[in-house]
Design a protein around this motif. Sequence first.
Motif, PDB file in Angstrom:
ATOM      1  N   GLU A 109      38.600 -10.881  37.693  1.00 37.92           N
ATOM      2  CA  GLU A 109      39.649 -10.927  36.670  1.00 37.92           C
ATOM      3  C   GLU A 109      40.577 -12.128  36.885  1.00 37.92           C
ATOM      4  O   GLU A 109      41.037 -12.746  35.933  1.00 37.92           O
ATOM      5  CB  GLU A 109      40.488  -9.642  36.699  1.00 37.92           C
ATOM      6  N   TRP A 120      38.032  -7.481  32.138  1.00 41.01           N
ATOM      7  CA  TRP A 120      36.595  -7.699  32.009  1.00 41.01           C
ATOM      8  C   TRP A 120      35.834  -6.381  32.085  1.00 41.01           C
ATOM      9  O   TRP A 120      34.662  -6.308  31.753  1.00 41.01           O
ATOM     10  CB  TRP A 120      36.091  -8.629  33.110  1.00 41.01           C
ATOM     11  N   PHE A 121      36.508  -5.349  32.574  1.00 38.57           N
ATOM     12  CA  PHE A 121      35.861  -4.046  32.719  1.00 38.57           C
ATOM     13  C   PHE A 121      36.255  -3.148  31.560  1.00 38.57           C
ATOM     14  O   PHE A 121      37.404  -3.117  31.142  1.00 38.57           O
ATOM     15  CB  PHE A 121      36.261  -3.394  34.046  1.00 38.57           C
ATOM     16  N   LEU A 122      35.290  -2.451  31.039  1.00 38.93           N
ATOM     17  CA  LEU A 122      35.584  -1.519  29.960  1.00 38.93           C
ATOM     18  C   LEU A 122      35.013  -0.163  30.311  1.00 38.93           C
ATOM     19  O   LEU A 122      34.030  -0.063  31.042  1.00 38.93           O
ATOM     20  CB  LEU A 122      35.055  -2.021  28.619  1.00 38.93           C
ATOM     21  N   SER A 133      32.781   2.452  34.322  1.00 43.35           N
ATOM     22  CA  SER A 133      33.477   1.176  34.126  1.00 43.35           C
ATOM     23  C   SER A 133      32.446   0.071  34.242  1.00 43.35           C
ATOM     24  O   SER A 133      31.796  -0.080  35.275  1.00 43.35           O
ATOM     25  CB  SER A 133      34.557   0.969  35.192  1.00 43.35           C
ATOM     26  N   LEU A 135      31.204  -4.043  33.505  1.00 41.18           N
ATOM     27  CA  LEU A 135      31.568  -5.437  33.304  1.00 41.18           C
ATOM     28  C   LEU A 135      31.080  -5.869  31.922  1.00 41.18           C
ATOM     29  O   LEU A 135      29.895  -5.728  31.602  1.00 41.18           O
ATOM     30  CB  LEU A 135      30.934  -6.300  34.393  1.00 41.18           C
ATOM     31  N   LYS A 136      31.982  -6.380  31.103  1.00 41.48           N
ATOM     32  CA  LYS A 136      31.631  -6.798  29.741  1.00 41.48           C
ATOM     33  C   LYS A 136      30.563  -7.886  29.754  1.00 41.48           C
ATOM     34  O   LYS A 136      30.522  -8.715  30.659  1.00 41.48           O
ATOM     35  CB  LYS A 136      32.865  -7.354  29.026  1.00 41.48           C
ATOM     36  N   PHE A 137      29.742  -7.879  28.723  1.00 43.93           N
ATOM     37  CA  PHE A 137      28.721  -8.904  28.475  1.00 43.93           C
ATOM     38  C   PHE A 137      27.667  -8.981  29.571  1.00 43.93           C
ATOM     39  O   PHE A 137      27.023 -10.009  29.734  1.00 43.93           O
ATOM     40  CB  PHE A 137      29.353 -10.298  28.287  1.00 43.93           C
TER      41      PHE A 137
END
Length: 196
Positions: A109, A120-122, A133, A135-137
Amino acid sequence: MILKSAVDYILYRRYRLLDKIESRKFSISIKGFKLDFDTWEWVPLSFRKALKEISDDEYLHRYPVFWQWFLWLFGGFIIESARDLEFEMLSKKTGIPLDKIPRALEVYELLFPLKDGGSWFLKIPGYSSGNISLLKFFSVPFMGLGAFYRVYLYLGDFDKWDSNVNKELMNRLGMSSDEINQLIKWVRLTADVLSR
């Protein structure tokens, strides 16, 4: 690779080895004018600030190992209901103490801040508790490897992924059936990619 290069840079600087590597200077001559640049100036300011912030981290030298494990074997996600177990496993695999694992995750981050200040985490939307949780993309085939690795890591040997495996994941990791179905989907997508 960027994370490893960033750590290498900090370590080279810390041990005064920067002068032993290839020059960071870059020159361009245009119609009799010579322009000299330091390639360090091309690195975004936010990245340079983050490097300075993490440069004194005690386990900085282990961050590249941590990110290799987290991304390529853990699939870039954490099962929140089993967070203590997940962090314990990451600690064992990377040599970073358990209490320093949150910092190792935070470094991503710091080095790559999002413009809106978000994370960056969703939390995976649409599933009971947002228990994963992610990591995006991140690449779905590696997420599938991460799901499969969790079953191997936490449940040991198994012949096939069946309802018994699902029950064990529910009991040991506190996962819902929807969340388990998400893991199964990732594993299937990974198998599909590998079968081509």
